[in-house]
Design an enzyme around this catalytic site. Structure first.
Site: not given
Ligand code: PAF
Length: 282
Positions: A36, A40, A150, A188-190
Protein backbone atom coordinates in the site's frame (compact mmCIF):
# COMPACT_ATOMS: atom_id res chain seq x y z
CA UNK A 1 -4.29 3.42 16.28
CA UNK A 2 -3.64 -0.34 16.64
CA UNK A 3 -3.53 -2.39 13.42
CA UNK A 4 -7.03 -3.51 12.49
CA UNK A 5 -8.22 -7.09 12.89
CA UNK A 6 -7.14 -9.33 9.99
CA UNK A 7 -9.61 -12.04 8.97
CA UNK A 8 -8.62 -14.90 6.69
CA UNK A 9 -11.74 -17.03 6.27
CA UNK A 10 -15.04 -16.22 4.58
CA UNK A 11 -16.79 -17.51 7.73
CA UNK A 12 -15.01 -15.04 10.05
CA UNK A 13 -15.54 -12.22 7.57
CA UNK A 14 -19.26 -12.89 7.29
CA UNK A 15 -19.74 -13.03 11.04
CA UNK A 16 -17.95 -9.64 11.49
CA UNK A 17 -19.92 -7.95 8.71
CA UNK A 18 -23.24 -9.47 9.81
CA UNK A 19 -22.89 -7.81 13.23
CA UNK A 20 -22.58 -4.41 11.55
CA UNK A 21 -25.42 -5.11 9.19
CA UNK A 22 -27.67 -6.26 12.06
CA UNK A 23 -27.06 -2.87 13.69
CA UNK A 24 -28.18 -1.17 10.47
CA UNK A 25 -24.67 0.11 9.70
CA UNK A 26 -23.13 0.51 6.24
CA UNK A 27 -19.89 -0.95 4.89
CA UNK A 28 -17.43 0.30 2.27
CA UNK A 29 -14.78 -1.92 0.68
CA UNK A 30 -11.40 -0.91 -0.74
CA UNK A 31 -10.11 -3.85 -2.83
CA UNK A 32 -6.28 -3.92 -2.99
CA UNK A 33 -3.38 -6.24 -3.71
CA UNK A 34 -1.40 -4.79 -0.77
CA UNK A 35 2.01 -3.01 -1.03
CA UNK A 36 0.00 0.00 0.00
CA UNK A 37 1.04 3.57 -0.81
CA UNK A 38 -0.54 6.96 -0.11
CA UNK A 39 -2.87 6.52 -3.08
CA UNK A 40 -4.49 3.50 -1.41
CA UNK A 41 -4.80 5.44 1.84
CA UNK A 42 -6.81 8.17 0.10
CA UNK A 43 -9.18 5.40 -1.02
CA UNK A 44 -9.49 4.36 2.63
CA UNK A 45 -10.38 7.91 3.74
CA UNK A 46 -13.01 8.02 1.02
CA UNK A 47 -14.39 4.67 2.25
CA UNK A 48 -14.62 6.08 5.77
CA UNK A 49 -16.60 9.05 4.49
CA UNK A 50 -18.96 6.82 2.50
CA UNK A 51 -19.88 4.27 5.17
CA UNK A 52 -19.85 3.45 8.90
CA UNK A 53 -17.23 0.71 8.47
CA UNK A 54 -14.21 0.52 6.17
CA UNK A 55 -12.97 -2.91 5.06
CA UNK A 56 -9.77 -3.23 3.01
CA UNK A 57 -9.06 -6.46 1.16
CA UNK A 58 -5.46 -7.48 0.56
CA UNK A 59 -5.18 -10.28 -1.95
CA UNK A 60 -2.57 -10.63 -4.69
CA UNK A 61 -4.94 -12.22 -7.16
CA UNK A 62 -3.06 -14.84 -9.21
CA UNK A 63 -5.76 -15.12 -11.90
CA UNK A 64 -5.24 -11.56 -13.15
CA UNK A 65 -1.54 -12.08 -13.91
CA UNK A 66 -0.43 -13.58 -17.23
CA UNK A 67 2.13 -16.43 -17.27
CA UNK A 68 5.03 -14.05 -18.04
CA UNK A 69 3.90 -11.26 -15.71
CA UNK A 70 5.17 -10.16 -12.30
CA UNK A 71 3.09 -12.33 -9.90
CA UNK A 72 6.11 -13.86 -8.16
CA UNK A 73 7.92 -10.54 -7.71
CA UNK A 74 4.81 -8.48 -6.89
CA UNK A 75 5.70 -6.57 -3.67
CA UNK A 76 4.19 -8.01 -0.46
CA UNK A 77 4.35 -6.43 3.01
CA UNK A 78 1.32 -7.40 5.08
CA UNK A 79 2.69 -6.15 8.41
CA UNK A 80 3.57 -2.75 6.93
CA UNK A 81 0.20 -2.60 5.17
CA UNK A 82 -1.64 -3.38 8.43
CA UNK A 83 0.20 -0.56 10.25
CA UNK A 84 -0.67 1.94 7.53
CA UNK A 85 -4.28 0.77 7.44
CA UNK A 86 -4.54 1.13 11.23
CA UNK A 87 -3.29 4.72 11.02
CA UNK A 88 -5.77 5.41 8.19
CA UNK A 89 -8.72 4.20 10.28
CA UNK A 90 -9.47 0.86 8.59
CA UNK A 91 -11.84 -1.30 10.63
CA UNK A 92 -11.10 -4.73 9.18
CA UNK A 93 -8.59 -6.30 6.80
CA UNK A 94 -9.81 -9.16 4.62
CA UNK A 95 -6.69 -11.13 3.68
CA UNK A 96 -7.60 -14.61 2.49
CA UNK A 97 -5.01 -17.13 1.33
CA UNK A 98 -5.22 -18.21 -2.31
CA UNK A 99 -6.79 -21.55 -1.21
CA UNK A 100 -9.59 -19.70 0.60
CA UNK A 101 -10.34 -17.58 -2.47
CA UNK A 102 -9.88 -20.38 -5.01
CA UNK A 103 -10.45 -23.71 -3.24
CA UNK A 104 -9.80 -26.99 -5.05
CA UNK A 105 -12.38 -27.47 -7.75
CA UNK A 106 -12.98 -23.74 -8.31
CA UNK A 107 -14.42 -23.57 -11.83
CA UNK A 108 -16.35 -20.33 -12.42
CA UNK A 109 -14.95 -17.32 -14.24
CA UNK A 110 -16.59 -14.07 -15.29
CA UNK A 111 -15.33 -13.06 -18.72
CA UNK A 112 -16.15 -9.39 -19.40
CA UNK A 113 -16.28 -8.09 -22.97
CA UNK A 114 -17.13 -4.53 -24.03
CA UNK A 115 -14.83 -2.16 -22.14
CA UNK A 116 -12.53 -5.11 -21.28
CA UNK A 117 -11.58 -5.89 -24.88
CA UNK A 118 -9.31 -3.03 -26.10
CA UNK A 119 -6.05 -1.66 -24.63
CA UNK A 120 -5.09 -3.70 -21.55
CA UNK A 121 -7.41 -6.42 -22.87
CA UNK A 122 -5.20 -6.74 -25.98
CA UNK A 123 -1.89 -6.70 -24.13
CA UNK A 124 -3.06 -8.75 -21.12
CA UNK A 125 -5.75 -11.07 -22.55
CA UNK A 126 -6.81 -12.82 -19.29
CA UNK A 127 -6.35 -9.87 -16.98
CA UNK A 128 -9.90 -8.53 -16.78
CA UNK A 129 -11.49 -11.96 -16.40
CA UNK A 130 -9.28 -12.36 -13.32
CA UNK A 131 -10.19 -8.89 -12.06
CA UNK A 132 -13.94 -9.21 -12.71
CA UNK A 133 -14.06 -12.65 -11.10
CA UNK A 134 -12.15 -11.70 -7.97
CA UNK A 135 -14.04 -8.41 -7.54
CA UNK A 136 -17.40 -10.19 -7.90
CA UNK A 137 -16.22 -12.66 -5.24
CA UNK A 138 -15.03 -9.82 -2.99
CA UNK A 139 -18.41 -8.08 -3.34
CA UNK A 140 -20.24 -11.28 -2.51
CA UNK A 141 -17.93 -12.05 0.44
CA UNK A 142 -17.89 -8.56 2.02
CA UNK A 143 -21.38 -7.45 0.83
CA UNK A 144 -20.31 -3.77 0.85
CA UNK A 145 -22.75 -0.92 0.19
CA UNK A 146 -19.95 0.83 -1.72
CA UNK A 147 -16.60 -0.20 -3.21
CA UNK A 148 -13.88 2.34 -3.90
CA UNK A 149 -11.64 2.09 -7.00
CA UNK A 150 -8.88 4.48 -8.07
CA UNK A 151 -9.04 6.13 -11.49
CA UNK A 152 -5.37 5.18 -11.91
CA UNK A 153 -6.60 1.84 -13.29
CA UNK A 154 -9.20 3.57 -15.42
CA UNK A 155 -10.07 0.66 -17.69
CA UNK A 156 -10.46 -1.57 -14.63
CA UNK A 157 -12.93 0.96 -13.23
CA UNK A 158 -14.95 0.87 -16.49
CA UNK A 159 -14.91 -2.94 -16.52
CA UNK A 160 -16.05 -3.16 -12.88
CA UNK A 161 -18.87 -0.69 -13.49
CA UNK A 162 -19.91 -2.80 -16.48
CA UNK A 163 -19.78 -6.07 -14.48
CA UNK A 164 -21.79 -4.56 -11.62
CA UNK A 165 -24.42 -3.23 -14.01
CA UNK A 166 -24.58 -6.41 -16.11
CA UNK A 167 -24.90 -8.74 -13.11
CA UNK A 168 -27.12 -6.36 -11.05
CA UNK A 169 -24.65 -6.53 -8.18
CA UNK A 170 -25.98 -4.48 -5.25
CA UNK A 171 -22.88 -2.33 -4.71
CA UNK A 172 -22.21 1.32 -5.56
CA UNK A 173 -18.90 1.82 -7.34
CA UNK A 174 -17.14 4.99 -6.23
CA UNK A 175 -14.22 6.36 -8.27
CA UNK A 176 -11.35 8.21 -6.60
CA UNK A 177 -9.02 10.56 -8.53
CA UNK A 178 -5.50 9.28 -9.23
CA UNK A 179 -3.05 10.12 -6.49
CA UNK A 180 0.26 11.47 -7.85
CA UNK A 181 3.76 12.24 -6.68
CA UNK A 182 4.75 15.94 -6.93
CA UNK A 183 6.31 15.41 -10.36
CA UNK A 184 3.08 13.96 -11.75
CA UNK A 185 3.92 10.24 -11.61
CA UNK A 186 0.78 8.27 -10.75
CA UNK A 187 1.27 6.36 -7.48
CA UNK A 188 1.44 2.60 -8.06
CA UNK A 189 2.80 -0.37 -6.14
CA UNK A 190 4.81 -1.18 -9.29
CA UNK A 191 6.78 2.10 -8.97
CA UNK A 192 8.81 0.19 -6.37
CA UNK A 193 10.44 -1.72 -9.26
CA UNK A 194 11.95 1.45 -10.81
CA UNK A 195 15.67 2.17 -10.59
CA UNK A 196 16.69 5.76 -9.69
CA UNK A 197 17.17 6.64 -13.39
CA UNK A 198 13.86 5.08 -14.37
CA UNK A 199 12.07 6.89 -11.54
CA UNK A 200 13.46 10.16 -12.91
CA UNK A 201 12.20 9.37 -16.41
CA UNK A 202 8.80 8.05 -15.29
CA UNK A 203 6.83 11.37 -15.10
CA UNK A 204 7.31 11.68 -18.89
CA UNK A 205 4.30 9.35 -19.23
CA UNK A 206 1.99 11.82 -17.50
CA UNK A 207 3.49 14.70 -19.54
CA UNK A 208 2.84 12.74 -22.74
CA UNK A 209 -0.82 12.21 -21.80
CA UNK A 210 -1.20 15.91 -20.98
CA UNK A 211 0.20 16.87 -24.39
CA UNK A 212 -2.29 14.59 -26.16
CA UNK A 213 -5.21 15.79 -23.98
CA UNK A 214 -4.44 19.44 -24.82
CA UNK A 215 -4.60 18.73 -28.57
CA UNK A 216 -7.72 16.54 -28.26
CA UNK A 217 -9.49 19.23 -26.21
CA UNK A 218 -8.88 21.74 -29.02
CA UNK A 219 -10.17 19.32 -31.67
CA UNK A 220 -6.61 19.04 -33.09
CA UNK A 221 -4.92 16.16 -34.88
CA UNK A 222 -4.86 13.37 -32.31
CA UNK A 223 -2.74 10.92 -34.34
CA UNK A 224 -0.04 13.55 -34.80
CA UNK A 225 -0.12 14.35 -31.06
CA UNK A 226 0.28 10.63 -30.31
CA UNK A 227 3.30 10.38 -32.65
CA UNK A 228 4.97 13.34 -30.92
CA UNK A 229 4.19 11.94 -27.46
CA UNK A 230 5.56 8.49 -28.43
CA UNK A 231 8.77 10.08 -29.66
CA UNK A 232 9.07 12.14 -26.44
CA UNK A 233 8.59 9.05 -24.26
CA UNK A 234 11.33 7.12 -26.08
CA UNK A 235 13.62 10.16 -25.85
CA UNK A 236 12.95 10.36 -22.09
CA UNK A 237 14.19 6.77 -21.61
CA UNK A 238 11.05 4.68 -22.02
CA UNK A 239 11.94 1.49 -23.85
CA UNK A 240 8.58 0.58 -25.45
CA UNK A 241 5.16 2.15 -25.81
CA UNK A 242 2.26 -0.35 -25.73
CA UNK A 243 -0.35 2.30 -26.48
CA UNK A 244 -1.20 5.97 -26.26
CA UNK A 245 -4.80 6.62 -27.21
CA UNK A 246 -7.84 8.83 -26.75
CA UNK A 247 -11.08 7.01 -25.97
CA UNK A 248 -14.69 7.62 -25.02
CA UNK A 249 -14.50 8.01 -21.23
CA UNK A 250 -17.30 5.52 -20.59
CA UNK A 251 -17.23 2.86 -23.32
CA UNK A 252 -13.52 3.17 -24.24
CA UNK A 253 -14.56 3.14 -27.91
CA UNK A 254 -12.43 5.43 -30.13
CA UNK A 255 -12.95 9.10 -29.21
CA UNK A 256 -14.92 11.33 -31.54
CA UNK A 257 -14.50 15.00 -30.65
CA UNK A 258 -17.69 15.89 -32.56
CA UNK A 259 -19.82 13.49 -30.46
CA UNK A 260 -19.50 15.94 -27.55
CA UNK A 261 -18.93 13.11 -25.05
CA UNK A 262 -16.16 13.14 -22.45
CA UNK A 263 -12.87 11.64 -23.57
CA UNK A 264 -10.01 9.98 -21.74
CA UNK A 265 -6.36 9.74 -22.74
CA UNK A 266 -4.82 6.42 -21.72
CA UNK A 267 -1.27 5.14 -22.03
CA UNK A 268 0.89 2.13 -21.19
CA UNK A 269 4.65 2.08 -21.65
CA UNK A 270 7.71 0.22 -20.45
CA UNK A 271 10.70 1.52 -18.55
CA UNK A 272 13.07 -1.46 -18.76
CA UNK A 273 11.22 -4.37 -17.16
CA UNK A 274 8.51 -2.23 -15.55
CA UNK A 275 5.25 -1.48 -17.31
CA UNK A 276 3.54 1.76 -16.26
CA UNK A 277 -0.01 2.84 -17.08
CA UNK A 278 -1.68 6.22 -16.61
CA UNK A 279 -4.68 8.17 -17.87
CA UNK A 280 -6.21 11.65 -17.69
CA UNK A 281 -9.46 13.32 -18.71
CA UNK A 282 -9.58 15.28 -21.99
O1 PAF B 1 -6.46 -2.71 -8.59
C1 PAF B 1 -6.08 -3.72 -7.96
O2 PAF B 1 -5.25 -3.63 -7.04
C2 PAF B 1 -6.66 -5.08 -8.33
O3 PAF B 1 -6.84 -5.20 -9.70
C3 PAF B 1 -7.95 -5.42 -7.57
C4 PAF B 1 -9.08 -4.45 -7.91
C5 PAF B 1 -7.69 -5.39 -6.07
C6 PAF B 1 -8.43 -6.83 -7.94
O4 PAF B 1 -7.47 -7.79 -7.61
Amino acid sequence: MPPPRIVRTVKALRSAVQKWRAAGESVALVPTMGALHDGHLTLVSLARRKADWAVVSIFVNPTQFGPTEDLSRYPRDEAGDARKLGAAGTDLIWAPAAEEMYPDGFATTIVPKGAALPLEGEFRPHHFAGVATVCTKLFSQVTPDAAIFGEKDYQQLCVIRQTVADLNLPVKIVAAPTSRDRDGLARSSRNAYLTADEREAAPALNRALKGIAAIAAKGGLINKAIDVATHDLLQAGFTKVDYLTVRDAETLAPFEAKAGRPGRVLGAAWLGTTRLIDNIAV
